[in-house]
Design a protein around this motif. Structure first.
Motif, PDB file in Angstrom:
ATOM      1  N   PHE A 183       0.758  -1.080   0.059  1.00 35.94           N
ATOM      2  CA  PHE A 183       0.011  -0.014   0.108  1.00 35.94           C
ATOM      3  C   PHE A 183       0.978   1.163   0.103  1.00 35.94           C
ATOM      4  O   PHE A 183       1.798   1.192   0.712  1.00 35.94           O
TER       5      PHE A 183
ATOM      6  N   TYR B 188      -5.835  -0.922  -6.483  1.00 39.25           N
ATOM      7  CA  TYR B 188      -7.366  -0.229  -5.979  1.00 39.25           C
ATOM      8  C   TYR B 188      -7.261   1.096  -5.276  1.00 39.25           C
ATOM      9  O   TYR B 188      -6.322   1.159  -4.224  1.00 39.25           O
TER      10      TYR B 188
ATOM     11  N   LYS C 233      -7.812   3.357  -2.747  1.00 43.84           N
ATOM     12  CA  LYS C 233      -8.549   3.633  -1.479  1.00 43.84           C
ATOM     13  C   LYS C 233      -8.927   5.098  -1.377  1.00 43.84           C
ATOM     14  O   LYS C 233     -10.176   5.256  -0.733  1.00 43.84           O
ATOM     15  N   GLU C 234      -8.138   6.055  -1.502  1.00 44.33           N
ATOM     16  CA  GLU C 234      -8.582   7.509  -1.168  1.00 44.33           C
ATOM     17  C   GLU C 234      -7.808   8.495  -2.190  1.00 44.33           C
ATOM     18  O   GLU C 234      -6.882   7.967  -2.644  1.00 44.33           O
TER      19      GLU C 234
ATOM     20  N   THR D 158     -11.590   7.453  -5.913  1.00 46.12           N
ATOM     21  CA  THR D 158     -11.593   6.514  -4.896  1.00 46.12           C
ATOM     22  C   THR D 158     -12.543   5.388  -5.377  1.00 46.12           C
ATOM     23  O   THR D 158     -13.702   5.660  -5.704  1.00 46.12           O
TER      24      THR D 158
ATOM     25  N   TYR E  46      -3.772   0.752  -3.031  1.00 47.96           N
ATOM     26  CA  TYR E  46      -3.337  -0.803  -2.806  1.00 47.96           C
ATOM     27  C   TYR E  46      -2.878  -1.357  -4.349  1.00 47.96           C
ATOM     28  O   TYR E  46      -3.416  -1.201  -5.007  1.00 47.96           O
TER      29      TYR E  46
ATOM     30  N   ASP F  10     -15.115  -2.671   0.591  1.00 45.06           N
ATOM     31  CA  ASP F  10     -14.420  -3.109   1.839  1.00 45.06           C
ATOM     32  C   ASP F  10     -13.766  -4.659   1.739  1.00 45.06           C
ATOM     33  O   ASP F  10     -12.865  -4.711   2.232  1.00 45.06           O
TER      34      ASP F  10
ATOM     35  N   ILE G 257     -10.580  -4.436  -0.147  1.00 48.73           N
ATOM     36  CA  ILE G 257      -9.489  -3.859   0.846  1.00 48.73           C
ATOM     37  C   ILE G 257      -9.139  -4.910   1.948  1.00 48.73           C
ATOM     38  O   ILE G 257      -7.954  -5.337   1.903  1.00 48.73           O
TER      39      ILE G 257
END
Length: 284
Positions: A25, A45, A47-48, A64, A89, A118, A121
């Motif tokens: 990450f 991926y 995440k933010e 995101t 990620y 989720d 993640i």
């Protein structure tokens, strides 16, 4: 999607093998940076954060919740020109599925936005933890996490039947697979299958295996086994009648079941029905 196209794809992924080179990450630093994609795939991926991605002459907004599968051999420009940084990620892996690369063949989108972020993640967290672990099971857990993320990616890619219909080699295989399904109760020889594909039998075997993932005989036996399982599950026909409907003698059908499932056809039917009853009782 046509059943034969689904068969081709599923058989490819039955043989799918990937080696994870790195997983982690990271936060990006502000600014756009050139990144090369050598011989491995990149699985991201977001995440933010948000930013921009330039690839193959096109500009894409990075947001995101997006899941990316970037193919090898490209050069990209990626990043965020302002704070906050993008939290990603990521996983680098090499994959091979025979002579035909399915990801490129299907022209799959390199970005999707799954609903269950989720869970993705969680998969990445498990993947990263396993990658840095020294436990005996770490390699298995790495592959399990990566394959789960790829499965989510594929679920959100949509149906690619129009693309598959334009692939000449798959059109030929489609014709052969339909013939096999229509003649499971008879003798199916390589020579007649090769004629359907307008190929010499020797070349047809390698062509078929590269497209489907099995030799013609292996595939025919798999389809016979699948059809026999369906008949045992859904009908009360005797085992010897089921064997005849899939073009096999009783003893050979029994040998296939024991070899691939570990049960005789009679045992398989009993176990299946007992399991089905237990599931029904659990629903009440």
């Amino acid at each position: 999607m046509k059943p034969t196209y689904m068969t081709i794809i599923r058989n490819y992924f039955h043989h799918f093998h990937a080696d994870v080179a790195m997983a982690s990450f990271s936060y990006t630093r502000p600014g756009l940076r050139v990144q090369s994609l050598p011989e491995f795939y990149r699985l991201w991926y977001i995440k933010e954060g948000q930013g921009v991605l330039y690839m193959n002459g096109h500009r894409y907004e990075v947001q995101t919740g997006q899941l990316y599968l970037l193919p090898p051999g490209s050069q990209i420009v990626f990043g965020s020109e302002t704070l906050p940084a993008i939290g990603i990620y990521w996983c680098h892996f090499r994959a091979s599925m025979g002579d035909m690369q399915l990801f490129e063949l299907l022209q799959l989108p390199f970005c999707v936005k799954p609903v269950h972020g989720d869970h993705i993640i969680d998969c990445f967290e498990s993947l990263i933890h396993a990658f840095h672990s020294t436990s005996l099971s770490s390699d298995l857990r790495v592959k399990a996490g990566m394959l789960e993320v790829i499965a989510y990616y594929l679920d959100y890619c949509g149906q690619q039947e129009e693309i598959m219909q334009r692939i000449d080699s798959l059109e030929v295989i489609d014709r052969v697979l339909e013939y096999i399904d229509e003649h499971l109760d008879g003798n199916i020889g390589v020579d007649e299958l090769a004629k359907l594909a307008f190929l010499h039998p020797n070349y047809f075997i390698s062509f078929f295996k590269s497209a489907v993932g099995f030799s013609p005989i292996q595939y025919v036996n798999r389809r016979r086994l699948e059809e026999a399982r369906r008949l045992l599950e859904q009908t009360d026909r005797a085992v010897n009648e089921v064997a005849g409907q899939v073009g096999l003698q009783n003893h050979y059908l029994s040998r296939l079941f024991k070899q691939h499932i570990g049960l005789s056809p009679t045992q398989y039917r009993r176990v299946h029905r007992e399991s089905h009853l237990l599931l029904e009782e659990g629903d009440h």
